[in-house]
Scaffold this motif. Structure first.
Motif, PDB file in Angstrom:
ATOM      1  N   TRP A 144       0.817  -1.211   0.000  1.00 27.77           N
ATOM      2  CA  TRP A 144       0.000   0.000   0.000  1.00 27.77           C
ATOM      3  C   TRP A 144       0.846   1.254   0.000  1.00 27.77           C
ATOM      4  O   TRP A 144       1.977   1.255   0.487  1.00 27.77           O
ATOM      5  N   CYS A 187      -5.307   3.320   3.179  1.00 29.76           N
ATOM      6  CA  CYS A 187      -4.062   2.993   2.491  1.00 29.76           C
ATOM      7  C   CYS A 187      -4.420   2.476   1.109  1.00 29.76           C
ATOM      8  O   CYS A 187      -5.121   1.465   0.981  1.00 29.76           O
ATOM      9  N   GLY A 204      -4.067   0.598  -2.235  1.00 26.89           N
ATOM     10  CA  GLY A 204      -3.348  -0.599  -2.663  1.00 26.89           C
ATOM     11  C   GLY A 204      -2.541  -0.342  -3.923  1.00 26.89           C
ATOM     12  O   GLY A 204      -3.064   0.183  -4.895  1.00 26.89           O
ATOM     13  N   ASP A 218      -7.561  -1.986  -1.171  1.00 24.78           N
ATOM     14  CA  ASP A 218      -7.234  -0.881  -0.267  1.00 24.78           C
ATOM     15  C   ASP A 218      -7.512  -1.266   1.178  1.00 24.78           C
ATOM     16  O   ASP A 218      -8.314  -2.160   1.449  1.00 24.78           O
TER      17      ASP A 218
END
Ligand code: PRT
Ligand code: ZN
Length: 304
Positions: free
Chosen positions: A38, A47, A49, A55
């Motif tokens: 991430w 965060c 991906g 994510d």
């Protein structure tokens, strides 16, 4: 985000994990072992991906079941205790089941237990009739009491449950226990287990009909490859042919020994997959039985 928008088709998978706390680090490293990476946002709540369209949302563990129910997140790593408690609460409120446990993850292990003051002479659940029990898990506790046919008062507390008997707000408690040190420090003893808990991967009960279905299938397959091999070690060594039977007998839990292709003469190169701990003691016994050049290798991942 409105629930309608949250349930709309998406081409990225969103996983909720604990922001900080007991499950945060192991959840992250499990997902990293599945090949996810991430780009951290500045506030570190989301965060993005990078390696895959998966994510992370970093939240409080209590929020994870609700985020899945609302479709804000697709999957979550959360304690079974929290998931079951909130599922019970939904059911009590007449709401349909919205999430389920997809995989046990093998970390965050603990038990939801009843604990009574040390001086109690514990004779069984019947003793609880009419008592007051402090807990952060009122719904699991109420279900258990119903099953046992006991009527007791449930005192809901959000934290510091273990001091309730000392404060006189309850007679006993129902709380998570791992080492038991907290109970001992508060002069309590565990007497009944209501739930064996660990971190689980939770997901929605309905299936995805967009790109998330494929992403989830891939993630689950990778996760199975990591989880199945988590306690596995590849053991390699050399041995003369006439020592092989004795060596195999020292490895009853391991897969059958296999010999790597090599020359006709001289020692064999052998290997096997061991499940569980490979101790120094075992290595020394193998050496005494004729194994040479012993090597233990961790297994990171496997596709079966
Ligand atoms: O901020 P956030 O709300 O996300 O964190 P949190 O404080 O609610 O959660 P956290 O990190 O404490 O726990 C997250 C999950 O870890 C729990 O939901 C459980 O699934 C799991 N877990 C595993 C535990 C424990 N072991 C545990 N021992 N959660 C809590 N405890 C507490 C317990 O409540 C008691 O106060 O630790 C104390 C007892 O520990 P021992 O070792 O003294 O027995
Ligand atoms: Zn919490």
């Amino acid at each position: 985000m409105s629930p309608i928008a949250a349930h709309a088709a998406r081409d990225r998978l969103r996983i909720a994990i604990q922001k900080s706390g007991r499950l945060a680090e192991p959840a992250r490293s499990l997902l990293a072992a599945c090949g996810l990476s991430w780009r951290e946002s500045r506030d570190k709540l989301f965060c993005y991906g990078e390696s895959l369209p998966v994510d992370l949302l970093l939240v409080r563990d209590d929020d994870i079941p609700g985020l899945i129910a609302d479709g804000v997140c697709d999957l979550g790593v959360v304690g079974r205790n929290e998931l079951n408690e909130q599922a019970g609460e939904r059911a009590a409120n007449g709401l349909p089941q919205a999430y389920c446990e997809l995989r046990p993850l093998g970390f965050g292990g603990c038990r939801l237990m009843l604990a009574v003051p040390d001086e109690w002479d514990w004779q069984g659940p019947a003793q609880l009739q009419g008592r007051r029990i402090a807990t952060s898990y009122p719904s699991i506790l109420a279900a258990w009491l119903r099953e046992q046919g006991i009527e007791a008062g449930v005192v809901e507390l959000s934290g510091s449950v273990e001091i309730a008997p000392k404060l006189g707000t309850a007679d006993l408690i129902c709380d998570l226990v791992s080492s038991g040190a907290t109970l001992r420090a508060n002069l309590l003893k565990p007497v009944e287990t209501l739930l064996e808990s660990e971190a689980v991967l939770a997901g929605p009960v309905r299936e995805f009909d967009d790109a998330r279905a494929g992403l989830m299938a891939m993630l689950l397959r990778r996760m199975d490859g990591v989880l199945a091999r988590r306690d596995s070690k590849l053991l390699m060594f050399r041995a003369e042919r006439d020592a092989v039977d004795a060596l195999a007998r020292l490895l009853p839990e391991a897969d059958p020994l296999t010999a790597l292709p090599g020359g006709e003469d001289g020692p064999l190169s052998l290997q096997t997959m061991c499940h569980g701990a490979v101790t120094w003691q075992l290595l020394e016994e193998l050496e005494r039985a004729g194994a040479r050049g012993l090597m233990v290798l961790g297994v990171e991942r496997a596709l079966e």
